[in-house]
Structures are given as C-alpha cells and as structure tokens.
Design a protein around this motif. Structure first.
Motif, PDB file in Angstrom:
ATOM      1  N   ASN E 292     -12.182 116.272  15.456  1.00 34.47           N
ATOM      2  CA  ASN E 292     -10.798 116.487  15.801  1.00 34.47           C
ATOM      3  C   ASN E 292     -10.128 115.186  16.232  1.00 34.47           C
ATOM      4  O   ASN E 292      -9.012 114.861  15.798  1.00 34.47           O
ATOM      5  CB  ASN E 292     -10.725 117.481  16.958  1.00 34.47           C
ATOM      6  N   GLU E 293     -10.811 114.449  17.051  1.00 34.17           N
ATOM      7  CA  GLU E 293     -10.259 113.202  17.564  1.00 34.17           C
ATOM      8  C   GLU E 293     -10.065 112.201  16.425  1.00 34.17           C
ATOM      9  O   GLU E 293      -9.037 111.536  16.325  1.00 34.17           O
ATOM     10  CB  GLU E 293     -11.233 112.637  18.602  1.00 34.17           C
ATOM     11  N   VAL E 294     -11.076 112.108  15.553  1.00 30.61           N
ATOM     12  CA  VAL E 294     -10.970 111.216  14.401  1.00 30.61           C
ATOM     13  C   VAL E 294      -9.749 111.576  13.565  1.00 30.61           C
ATOM     14  O   VAL E 294      -8.948 110.720  13.190  1.00 30.61           O
ATOM     15  CB  VAL E 294     -12.263 111.301  13.551  1.00 30.61           C
ATOM     16  N   MET E 295      -9.627 112.892  13.298  1.00 32.08           N
ATOM     17  CA  MET E 295      -8.498 113.350  12.487  1.00 32.08           C
ATOM     18  C   MET E 295      -7.169 113.006  13.131  1.00 32.08           C
ATOM     19  O   MET E 295      -6.203 112.676  12.448  1.00 32.08           O
ATOM     20  CB  MET E 295      -8.563 114.875  12.322  1.00 32.08           C
ATOM     21  N   LYS E 296      -7.116 113.118  14.459  1.00 37.74           N
ATOM     22  CA  LYS E 296      -5.854 112.838  15.136  1.00 37.74           C
ATOM     23  C   LYS E 296      -5.460 111.375  14.958  1.00 37.74           C
ATOM     24  O   LYS E 296      -4.305 111.068  14.670  1.00 37.74           O
ATOM     25  CB  LYS E 296      -5.983 113.137  16.631  1.00 37.74           C
ATOM     26  N   VAL E 297      -6.433 110.478  15.136  1.00 39.67           N
ATOM     27  CA  VAL E 297      -6.127 109.054  14.966  1.00 39.67           C
ATOM     28  C   VAL E 297      -5.602 108.801  13.565  1.00 39.67           C
ATOM     29  O   VAL E 297      -4.567 108.156  13.367  1.00 39.67           O
ATOM     30  CB  VAL E 297      -7.386 108.203  15.238  1.00 39.67           C
ATOM     31  N   LEU E 298      -6.312 109.366  12.590  1.00 34.41           N
ATOM     32  CA  LEU E 298      -5.878 109.175  11.210  1.00 34.41           C
ATOM     33  C   LEU E 298      -4.470 109.714  11.003  1.00 34.41           C
ATOM     34  O   LEU E 298      -3.610 109.038  10.418  1.00 34.41           O
ATOM     35  CB  LEU E 298      -6.855 109.894  10.272  1.00 34.41           C
ATOM     36  N   THR E 299      -4.240 110.912  11.490  1.00 27.05           N
ATOM     37  CA  THR E 299      -2.948 111.551  11.267  1.00 27.05           C
ATOM     38  C   THR E 299      -1.828 110.771  11.931  1.00 27.05           C
ATOM     39  O   THR E 299      -0.747 110.573  11.351  1.00 27.05           O
ATOM     40  CB  THR E 299      -2.985 112.995  11.794  1.00 27.05           C
ATOM     41  N   MET E 301      -1.760 107.521  12.760  1.00 26.47           N
ATOM     42  CA  MET E 301      -1.527 106.258  12.053  1.00 26.47           C
ATOM     43  C   MET E 301      -0.765 106.511  10.753  1.00 26.47           C
ATOM     44  O   MET E 301       0.234 105.843  10.454  1.00 26.47           O
ATOM     45  CB  MET E 301      -2.855 105.562  11.722  1.00 26.47           C
ATOM     46  N   ALA E 302      -1.256 107.479   9.980  1.00 25.59           N
ATOM     47  CA  ALA E 302      -0.650 107.719   8.674  1.00 25.59           C
ATOM     48  C   ALA E 302       0.777 108.238   8.817  1.00 25.59           C
ATOM     49  O   ALA E 302       1.684 107.803   8.120  1.00 25.59           O
ATOM     50  CB  ALA E 302      -1.506 108.704   7.880  1.00 25.59           C
ATOM     51  N   SER E 303       0.977 109.168   9.763  1.00 28.16           N
ATOM     52  CA  SER E 303       2.294 109.789   9.896  1.00 28.16           C
ATOM     53  C   SER E 303       3.332 108.794  10.360  1.00 28.16           C
ATOM     54  O   SER E 303       4.509 108.900  10.023  1.00 28.16           O
ATOM     55  CB  SER E 303       2.229 110.959  10.889  1.00 28.16           C
TER      56      SER E 303
END
Lengths: 355, 355, 355, 355, 355
Positions: E292-299, E301-303
């Motif tokens: 979840n945390e990994v996904m949040k960072v990715l999201t 940054m990307a967003s």
C-alpha cells in the motif's frame, strides 16, 4: 444505545443473591395481567388490575394460565412467586433478562426461560425474554412488554379450537412454546432474504465500502438468533427425556415435534453462517478482480503510449544533425510506424485476454 | 423462484398442531395410487381410482405395498392414515415437505422420512420428500410427484426376482430405501464431474468473473445433498440398533449394508466440500498470479521507456548552449547509448525471471 | 482415465442386493490361487488350477491360508464362498472394490476389508482392496491383482521363521495385516519426501504457475491414504476389544501393536495435511512478496525519472522569453540539479529499505 | 517485564515435590490475616498479627473465615496448612500462582483454585490467583495481594445481610466464589467496549499501522480471560455433581446459579473471539479497498494524461515537414481534440464507477 | 540430514515382529549402566561394566533403579529384558525410537514410553525416547544417550532428600517422570521467547523474505513438542485411573500433580500454535501495508508530475501560431499555474491521508 449493549451481561454486580432487580431496558412498561381459567367445558378470560386477584386460581381443578407483562414490576412478580412457592433464585432469573434459555426442574413446578425473536420497525432483531412456569394445574408466563405471539393461543382457548381445552397444563405449555418457536421460522426467513440480497448485490458488483460493515451486522444478528435458539434445543430435549410427573406421556410426542422444528431452524442458521463466510470470501474475490481490472487498464494505457511518447521525444531533440528530420515523408512514415506499434500492442493484449 | 426458496422452511406459522397442509410447490399434481399385494406365490398389482379401495388390504396375511403420489391430496392421505391408525402429527409430517430425514418408532408401525435426490433438466438438484410407513404386513409410501426410482423394485416384485417376494414387509422397506440410496451414487457422480470441470477450467486459466458465483452454487448443491443424506445415516443406524419387532434379525444385515453405502456417500460429500474450498483457494491464487503478470508487463514497459524518454527530453531542451547538440555524431551515439540501456534492462528483467 | 475416477463410487445402481459384480478396473486379470497348509511340523504350499481343489482343507486340523488373486473371477469366488458358508452380502463386498476398511463379525468367521497402498511406476498412489476372512482353522485372502506385499509372509511360512508356524490362524491373520500396514510406512515416507521437495522449491522461489495444481494433487493423495488408513484403526481396535472366540488372548497383544503403528501413521498423515496447508500459505506469501518487489522497481523507476522528465520538459518549451535559456551555464547547472535530485531519491528509497 | 512473561509457567524446575516456593511477582507483599467467626447470633471480625492466633478456631462450632493476603509468606502458610492437616502438594499449589482453576476433593476438605480478574491502572488485565479451602466449619482463602473483591461479603457478614450468617461454611464458599465471578462480568464488559472501539475505528477508516498489534494484544487478553474462566466451569460443575458431605443439598442450587453465570460469560468470550477474527478480516478488507482506491487514482491520472502528453510530444517533433504545424488554427483544434479526449476518458471512468 | 527425517517413521519394514533393531541415529553410543539400590537406610550406587551384574537385584527387598544408556546395544537390552521377563514386543518398542508416548499394563510390570525434550547447541529441538519399566521393587530406565535430566534425582537418592528413599518403586517412577516433565517447562519457555522475538520483529517491520520459512520451522518445533507431550497426558491419566497394584493409593496424588503440569504445558502449546497462526496473519498484513505504501508513493509522484509534464509538453509544440508563446510573462505565469497545481495535489493527498 441499545444496539451497542447487545452482547453485554446486565448482571447487577455485588448484589445479594436472590434480590429481584429488573435488568432490561423497558423500565416504564405498564403492568398487564391476564388470566385464562378453563376446562373442557368453560373458559373464563380476565384482565386483572392487581396481582392478588390471581391468587385464587392456585388450588382449583381447572387449568389456569396467568400471563404477566412488564418485568419492571418486581413487587408484583415477587408476590405472585411467593404465593406459588417459587424459589427466590428463579424469581431473580425471571426479571434478569440476560438469561440463556434453560430449564429448572423443581419438585412442584418446571421453570423454563426462552427468547421471543422478532424484527422491530428498523429491521433490527429483538430478543425478548419469556419465562414460563408449569405447575400441576397452571402455567405462569412472564414477558417484558405487551406485544407477543400468543394471540393465536388465546383464540384457540376462547373458541376451543384444536385439543388445547381438552388437555392439561402441560399441553398449554407446549402450545405457548410452539407459538414462540413458530415465530423463529419467520425470523430466519427474513435473515435468508437479507443474505440473498447481499449475494445478488455482490455478484452484480453493486457494492460499496460499507458492505463489510453490513455483513458484520448480519453476522451479529445470526449470533443473536443462535444464542436464543441453540440452548433451547437442549431444554426441549430435557423435557422429552425427563420423567417429570408434570408432563404426561401423551404430550411428549408434541414436544418432540418442537424439537424437530428447532433442529430444522438450527440447521438453517448454521447454513446461513456458512453462507455469510462465503459472502465475505466472494467480496474479497470481487475486490481482487476489480483491482485486477484497474491494473489492466493502467498497464494497457501505459504500455501503449509510453513507447510512442518516447519515439515522439526522440524527434523532438534539437541535435543539429538528425538525418530523418530532413526527409520529407519522415513524419508520415513515423505515423505509420506508430500506428503499427499501436495495433501490435492491441493484438498482444487481446491474445493475453486483457481486452 | 424455486431456487431462491431452497433453504427456507415452509412451515405454516400459527396453525393448530396436527393440521394437514401441503407445503410443497407441486400443488397441481394428480393423485396416483398403486398397490402391490403379494406372497411367495402370487403378486397382484393394481392402480386404484380412490383411496378407499386400498383399505381392504389392512388385515390380509399377504404383504401389501401402497404407493401414493401427490402430497397435495391431503384428504386422501388423511383417510388412509386414519384407516391405518397413524398419529395426526405424522400425517402432518408427510405433507409438510420441509422435514429432515428422521425415524419415528411407534407401537404398530415405523415412520421414516427421507429425501429422493435427482438432477432436473436444467441440471439443478431436486430434493423430493418420500415418506415410508412400515407396518406388520404393509408398507405405505408417499411421494410428491409421479417420477420415482422404484421401477426396478416393481419389476422385481412382478417377476419374483431376488428374494423380495419370499420375505416380509421389512425387506420390502429395505428394498425401497436401497433404491433411493442407490440413486445418491449417481447424484454424487455428477457432483464430482462438476468439481473436476471447475478444476480443469481454473488450472487452464479459463475462468471468467462468474466462476465464484458458480462455485457458490456448487457449495449449495453440496449442502443440499448433505442435508438429505447425513441425517439418514442416523435413521438407518437406529433401525439397526432398535429392537423393533417389525424388523426381523435376518434383514438387519441388509440395513447394515445400506448404512455402509451411506457412510461411503457421506465421505465423498465431505471430500467434495474440501475440494470446493481448495478450488476457491486456487482461484484466488490464480487471480494473484494474473495480477502479478499484469504488474510485470507494466513495470517492464515503464522501467525501460521512462528513462529513455527522459534522455530524449534532455536533448529536446532549448538551452542556447548545449555542447552535445552541435557534435555531428551525437545523435547516433545517443541511439547507441539508448540501445545499450534497453538491452541492459532486458537482461536485468531476464535475470529477475520476469521475462 | 483412471486418475479422474478416483473418488467415485462404482456401485452398480439398481442391482439386486447380493449379486456379485466386480467393480474394479482390472477386469482381465488372470485367476491365481495358492494355498499354504501348515502345522508346527509341516507346511505344504500349492498353486491350484481350480478353486474346487481348495475345498478339501476346510475340515482339517492344520491351518490353511487360501490366497486368491483376480477379483474379476466372480464364479470362483462365489463357489469358494458357498463352500465356506460366507454370507452373499460379504461376497458382494469382496468383489465391489469401493469398500471402506471395515470388519464384520459373524458367528463362524470374521470378515475384514482393508486397502493395500503403493506407488505405481508413474508415482501415482494406488489403493488396492484386500479382503480377509478368518475362520477357525483357515484364512482366506482376496486381492485384485498378483503383485502383493505378502512375500515375506510366504517366506516365513516356508522356513518356519518367527512364531507363525507354531500359532493358529488368528496369528496368520495378524501377520498378513501387519505386512500391509508395514507397507503404509513406505508410502508415507514418499509422501513426506514430496512435501519437503515442495517446501524447498517454494523457499527457493523456484516455483511455476503449476505448483498450486501439484499441491492440489498432493492433497488428494493424502486424502486417499487417509481414507484407507483411518477406518482401519477402528477395525483393529474392534478386534482388540471384541471378545471373538476366533482371536486368542495371546495374539491380542500383537493386534495392539498394529494399532500403535496405525496411530503413528495417522498422526503423520495429519501432520502432512497441516504442512500442505502451510505450503499453500507460504506460496501465497511468496506471490505477495514478488508482487511487492515488482511494485518497488516500478515505483523507484517512475518516481526518479518522472520528475526529471518534467524538468526537461520545462526547458523544451518554446516560450519566447525564458530567461534561463540564455544563461550560458544553465545546461550544466540543470544537470547538477538533476543529479542531486536523483541521488536524493536513491537515499530516500534506501532509507525506506526499498533498495 | 511483567507482560512478556504472561503465558509462561513459573514452575521451579528441579525442586523436590511439595516444597513451598512462591512463584509470583509480588514478593514484597506485606502479610495480612483477618478472621470472621460467626453464627446466626454473633460475628467477630479480627485482624491477626500472627498466623498462630487463628489456630484456636479450628474446633469451634461457629463458622470461621480465615483470609490471608501475601503468598510470599510461605512459612505462615505452611504453619496454617499443617494445623488444618492440608496435604503438602496443596500447599505447594497455593503459593505456585501458575495454577489452572481446579478442584481437589479430599476427605476432610475441598480445595479450589481460581483466578480473580481485573484491569490495572494501565488497562492491562491482571489475573490473580485465589485459593479457597472449605472445611466442615471453616473457609480458608489465600490471595496474592490485598485489594480484593470481597468487601461486599465482609459487609454482609458484619450486618447479617442476606442469608450468609444463617447458613454454613459451604454457603460462605459460594458467596466468595460468587463475588469473584460477578467481577468477571465487569471485565468482559470492558473487553466488549474495546472491541467495539476497534470496530468503529476500522469502519471509520481511522486506522494506523499499529492496529494489527493492538488486535493481537486484545486476542491475548481474551486468551487470558478464557484461561481463567473456562476451567472454572468444570470446577463448579464438579461441585454440583459431587456428593461431597461438605456441600449441603440446599446450597447446590446456588452453585448451579454460578454455573449459569459462567456459561454466560464463556459464551460472551467466544463471541468476542469470533468478533476479533472478523475484525482482522475487516481490517484486511479495508486495506484492500484502500489499495484499490490508490490504484484507481493512479490509473485515472495516467490514463488521461499519458495519451495527451503523447499528442503534445508529436507536435513537439522537429521534422521539417509536418503540415499541421503551419495551419493557423491547428493549435486551437488540438486543444479541442484534447479536451474531448479528456472528457471522454472521464465518462469512461464514470461508467466504470471509478469516479 | 537429521532435520529432514524428523517426522518419519523408522520402522523396519518387513521384519519379523519382536525382532530388536535400534532405529535411532546414535548407533555409536557407548553402553552405560548404573544402578541405585536403596532402602530408607542405605543407598548403593554402582556403575556396571556388564548387564549381567545387574541381575542380582531382581529379588531383593530394596528398591532398585537400573538405568541403561545406549539403545544401540540390543544384546544387553535383550538379556536384561529376558531376565526380568519382559515381553519381546516391549523390548522391540524400547529400541524402536519412533514410539508415541504410551503405557502398557502387564501383570508383573508397567511399561511407559515418553520423550525427553531439549534444545541442542544449534537451537534445534531434540526429542529423545526414554522407556521406563516399573516392577514391584525395581524401575528400569532406557535412554538413547548419556546426557539426561535425572541428575537431581540421583542427588536426592544419594542424600535422602525429600521422601524418595522412604517410599517404594512407584514413587521412584513418579520422580523420574516428574524430572522429565519439569524439563518441558524450560523447552516451552524457549519456544515462547522465540515467538515473542518474531512478534517484535514483525511489528518493527524488521522482516526479510525468510521469515515465513522461520515461522514454518517454528510450527514444526511446536508440532514436535506437541507430539511428545499430548499423548503423555493420556498415559498419566491412565496411571491415575488404573487400579494397578504396582501403584499405591498414596502416590496417585503425585501422579495427579504431573497430570496438572502436563495440562498446563499443553495449554501453553495450544496458545503458541494460535499465536503462530496470528503471526502469519500479521506478516501478511504487514506485506499488504507495505505494498500500500509503495503504491501511494508511486501514485503521488505520478499524479503530480504527469499533468505538469503534459503542460510542459503543450508549450514544447512547434505550431507556428501559439499565441501564449509570444506573451512576455507567459513563462512565469505558467510556473505559477504549475506551482498552484502542485500544491493543490499535495493538499488533495493530504486530505486523503496518503501523506
């Protein structure tokens, strides 16, 4: 809040054993006492203003049913109990509504506690305690509030329908318990409908984030019903097996019938429990499937356009010498290449069954 | 909808105990009554227009099998029951099709309820109630509808195959139960095939979103079969152990044979239950594996092209002084660098076993 | 396909009870009959061409072991059974190979069904039915095919090893059962090896998509072994407890020894079951861990290069007035900024333990 | 650290059986001895400086309650035990606080161990051992520390409330156990509140990473309560059933009342256990749901802007001949196209219910 | 490898029952025989070179303890066994170390097998088989290797500590079993520490990929301990209940004490099992949380950067007519817009609690 306290005991900690304290929530209920006194030949129905008027029936030959609503009126209950020589601990159990269904076999009487179940107007399940005392020629019943499931019984008594007027107090007890157990069927019918509604909703993907809370609520309802019904099986089974002189051989068959119904209801409850667990599983699966779908959309979009963007980036570079830039049809050729790439990608994802 | 109501009780809430009300769905079934009256030497088979014609067999020495189809015809059932002195609660059980398999041991007769299972044309499992009453020289059987599994029994009676004509009514009862139990085997055979089809489908990755719904349906079928078969074990075991004078010592061995079959079927059902749970697990695993694959494609595409696009972006900048831009072979060198990066990435993912 | 039908019953639906129909798959097996007739002093071993030649041993004082291979030869089995007064239902059980291990205690003999387990050449587990009948001075054994685990027993009989020749038929029965149970140990040894191989493979991350199918296969093998062994415990325990005159006090100790072995094997099987469930768990965990790793790579690549690409994009804009563009060292400063960002990101991910 | 050692045994490995060693943590507790000596007519309450002063009560006719706090004072306990002829192993059990609740029935006395539960100031549950010895005319009680739940009992003795002064030592024992069991209700009330707080927090999404640790702690509390209460049921049930001459028929009813309370508490504990497991499930579901939401945001952002960026990239290329570039309104048309694409995407995600 | 074979049986398939074959791994162990011969008044301790020297104690009145280490020395064991008339199957059990704890009650002696547990130097749990034979005036003990837990017992014998010298062989047996059971407490103490270490590690997020392997190892240790301890409960319970003349009434109390200890240990083991399952759950949760945390960072940054890059891309297009490009402050305005967007995004994610 009523719902919050549902599984809690309401025992009055530190009290002297045998002290009568009503532990329910309907502390303002009006006292209501009614009596049915009947033999095969007559049936007298009365609504009594005071409990003392019911005392006269104790030693008659006719069968008497004394029904008392309003467990908050402990004085009257104590008076009635003392008149009928009921043990103080049993009187305490009658007004302490946190009992499990149970049976207590005394010399002169049998004491039974069970739970009446119904859905209230907000579709919350309500579990109300009913205490029954069977004596040689009487049945005492104690309920928390006025609304009950005994109307059909009253009707049968008044109009001598069925066999109730021709038989003794043990058959009356059976009829009262049967009325309560019959009502369990409509409760589990509603439960079953709720579960099916969830199932349909989950299969249709029509779920919001609150569904796991609702499933949790449903689990609790089932727990509540279970707690009311499962111990009752043992109670009825003990009536069947005990050789109490208060229960005649011929009525035993009827109690066995109740037992069959309870087994039936219990089985349904266990099936519902299992279905609830499956629902949770299916919900988890549907979440995973959705995530999968989201990921596919992302992957397809990114996989197609990131390489194309890269190509466009290449020819956006400002190197002085990039031979393709000067070529006249380069732009159109590039479009061709990119369209081919695009279609190739689509085919690839099609073959992987992502589209 | 028939399927929807499957686990519901159909009890007629509030009715007087002992009142005959058919609770099934085949309320338009035609009445069909047949009798087999036989000894070792003869066998008379009749189809009767009215129930009254069957009354004459009650006191004969020959063995009589009266088979009645159409539980909606409560009047005829009541008439037959009264003629044979059957208890009203038992007659109520016969027409109330929501019974669990059970046995009731009375002085003059034994009452057995069980379930006939078969798949209908839509491949939905159907559980039909069959009631059997064993008397000294007769067997009464009651079924919901006409189609049944007793044809082989009729055939054996007509042609004196096996031992059925030489033995008493207790053996006839055995033969009827055996015919029903035999049919369970074909039902679980179909169940087993369904499970294996799912398994093959899941392993082949050939699953759509509806598979969890189908698995859920399968779970219910198993539940239904379970509910029909498991209580029957206890019924047969009680026949074996009870010392009813209606069952002769010599036929006990045959009932033990049925018991063995039921244990066998039950074991298979439990294995299927366990396999269904495993299926669900495998399905979840396959979803996770797919998601993993999707993520890998996304990660590979993004990881390769995002850095390359960055490089292209660098040389798309409009700074006045970027020394590389003037260098003649820069463009080709850059291509070289990017191709090396690309291949390096591929190697990296290869080593990680993502490709 | 043999494997597919494994859990299915092969009951011959609709047949008359007591009819002998072989339900296995080895319908072309040759008939093989051997006899061992022995006392303490002699041992005669014969291979018989016809079953009739074995009839003479019935009333001798010596102990006789008649071993018959080939359950498809129902005529011979029926002849032998009739000669020894075996009940028809038992003969039916002998040739119907879908039996659970069980014991039937008759007046003159004890009937035992059990399963011989071994791995075939394809490493599939095979469960073959062995029926044993213990009489006063004989043991009859019936097997599906020729290969068996009784060679050590034959050897002991021939050479009077151990105590077998000095004791009665009940000890011979023990020796035969012991030979079969001994073989269970080698079967579970192989099962244990398989489980450990999976475990090693999963820990090493050396798994492909088929592992869940293989685990499922393993589960089935364990189920099969379980079904063969667990009911046998009860069988042996009943031999121990029953006071059959056919089993002497002194041999009971030996049966208790078998019982201990079975408990031991059962315990191992339950441990294997639990380990299989753990394997599945570990496999799921390893999938999740892999997905985590994939996500980390994606996130790191994207988080580092997307901002850098944005910066490059800024200076690729064509605004007429962007002051930085004119500044001579701007390009190099930008590189510096980007490298600092890059390293900062790496540190950030390092601190988060993603690298 | 106290919490860490919670489930550990404190047995003194290698000691001679029967040696008195206090195994708890309150090794500095002051010795406190009090006696109540009473009949219907009088009640003498004393606080004793030495254990020897309590010896005189052994052979009086009045009922004596000797309460000793401070299990670290093994010498005094041994002296008291020897005076009352208590078996050395029982004295060992009294000071070894790692006992399960149990009952030991000796000729002259009954020994009962149970656990007093309460929450300390840090809201950690504390389980303190109480040992009770019932003799013909005395009850001895042993506690670890001074604070206890017996104040209401003392009060009733002093002021002759209820029936306690009129009955024998077996009723005093009941009153003491009842006081402890009553307190269990308040403990499970707090447990229930904690679970509901978690539930509310999880439903509100108001969870941090530590929630699974807190749930784990809660599980342990429930385990601890369970370990204290479940074996006690058996203890009380044995008092009910045992025909010890020390317990009078009339007091048995009171013990049955305690038994009912314990069943009630146990049921609640099992419900809490199940609710905890559901909480964990719901927490996992809420994590999955959050991840889903994160993924959706990412996918929407990426899916919308990646294609648009690609289009912008196209017209950022430096080909010499790109016809669109010269067209005057191209820029505005492109904006139009991109806005249409943008809105189309939004509609697509709306239809998919991602927005 | 020793660890690998842990759950395997070592039965010698195909051997004649009653043949003595040592199945353990310590086949080079030296033979060690010691005897303690004592009454209340004296105690003679000897180390014997040959087994024959121990034969003389058989018929003395004093109590004799013969302790033999080295199960590989089957000849000596057979000789001792024959001298004391031990059944051959029991001798076989002594040297076959794959026994479950069990008790065999013979006329002249009681045979008990149990397991000594300890951690070896590599922190692997070792389960060593100890066989005990109680006769009228002797106890024989058989161990695999020299190190044991009996030193405290030897000491008590030598110095007449406690009651051991004053009582008979049944008390000696108790003392030996008690020494072994006492040691279980230290084993489960270590197990508990291991589990807590894992828990702390998982909560601290300090886990590597091998944790699931380590948890699996821990599960196995618990299984091993369980297998040693659970059957022993039944053994001790049978000693308590059996009315063997070899066990005196007075020592029964001591055996009940052991039984209590075993119940205590078993309960702890079951708690550990449950905690292990919870650990696995928590580990899975922690993986999900991390993802979840990994996904949040990715999201995040990307967003944030994808739209900004799009905007930059727009103004990098080479259309001839883009009005904004000519406007002088356009660049700065654009920066403003992008910063506003950036901060807006941050706020949005803040509100969603992703930051």
């Amino acid at each position: 809040m009523s719902k919050k306290r549902v599984y809690r005991s309401k025992k009055k900690i530190g009290q002297i054993p045998g002290s009568l304290i009503y532990t329910g929530e309907r502390s303002k209920e009006k006292l209501f006492i009614e009596t049915f006194d009947y033999t095969k030949d007559f049936c007298v129905e009365k609504e009594l203003p005071t409990i003392q008027e019911s005392f006269e029936y104790k030693d008659t030959d006719s069968v008497t049913w004394i029904n008392l609503n309003g467990l908050n009126h402990v004085t009257e209950i104590e008076a009635l109990g003392n008149h009928y020589n009921i043990h103080p601990l049993i009187l305490e159990d009658i007004v302490n509504v946190a009992q499990r269904p149970k049976i207590d076999d005394h010399v002169d009487y049998i004491f039974i506690v069970l739970k009446m179940l119904y859905y209230d107007d907000n579709q919350h399940i309500v579990s109300e305690q009913v205490s029954l005392i069977l004596g040689k020629n009487y049945v005492l019943s104690f309920q928390e509030s006025e609304g009950d499931v005994f109307d059909a019984v009253r009707d049968r008594l008044r109009h001598a329908k069925g066999r109730v007027r021709t038989l003794k107090s043990d058959y009356l007890l059976y009829v009262l318990i049967d009325a309560i157990v019959d009502h369990y069927f409509s409760v589990i019918e509603i439960l079953g409908d709720k579960i099916e509604d969830f199932e349909t909703a989950i299969f249709a993907g029509d779920v919001d984030g609150e569904i796991s809370q609702k499933i949790q609520d449903l689990k609790r309802e089932i727990l509540k019903v279970r707690r009311a019904i499962f111990p009752l099986r043992e109670v009825i089974s003990r009536i069947e097996k005990n050789e109490s002189p208060l229960i005649h051989k011929k009525t035993i068959t009827y109690y066995r019938d109740i037992y069959d119904h309870l087994i039936h209801v219990s089985e349904n409850i266990d099936i519902y429990r299992e279905m609830i667990w499956s629902l949770m599983d299916m919900y988890m699966t549907s979440i995973s499937n959705k995530m999968n779908e989201v990921m596919k959309v992302l992957t397809i979009m990114a996989s197609i356009f990131i390489p194309l963007t890269f190509i466009a980036g290449i020819y956006g570079m400002n190197f002085e010498y990039i031979p393709e830039l000067q070529y006249k049809y380069a732009y159109f050729i590039l479009w061709g290449v990119m369209i081919v790439l695009f279609i190739g990608m689509l085919f690839y994802f099609k073959r992987k069954k992502w589209l």
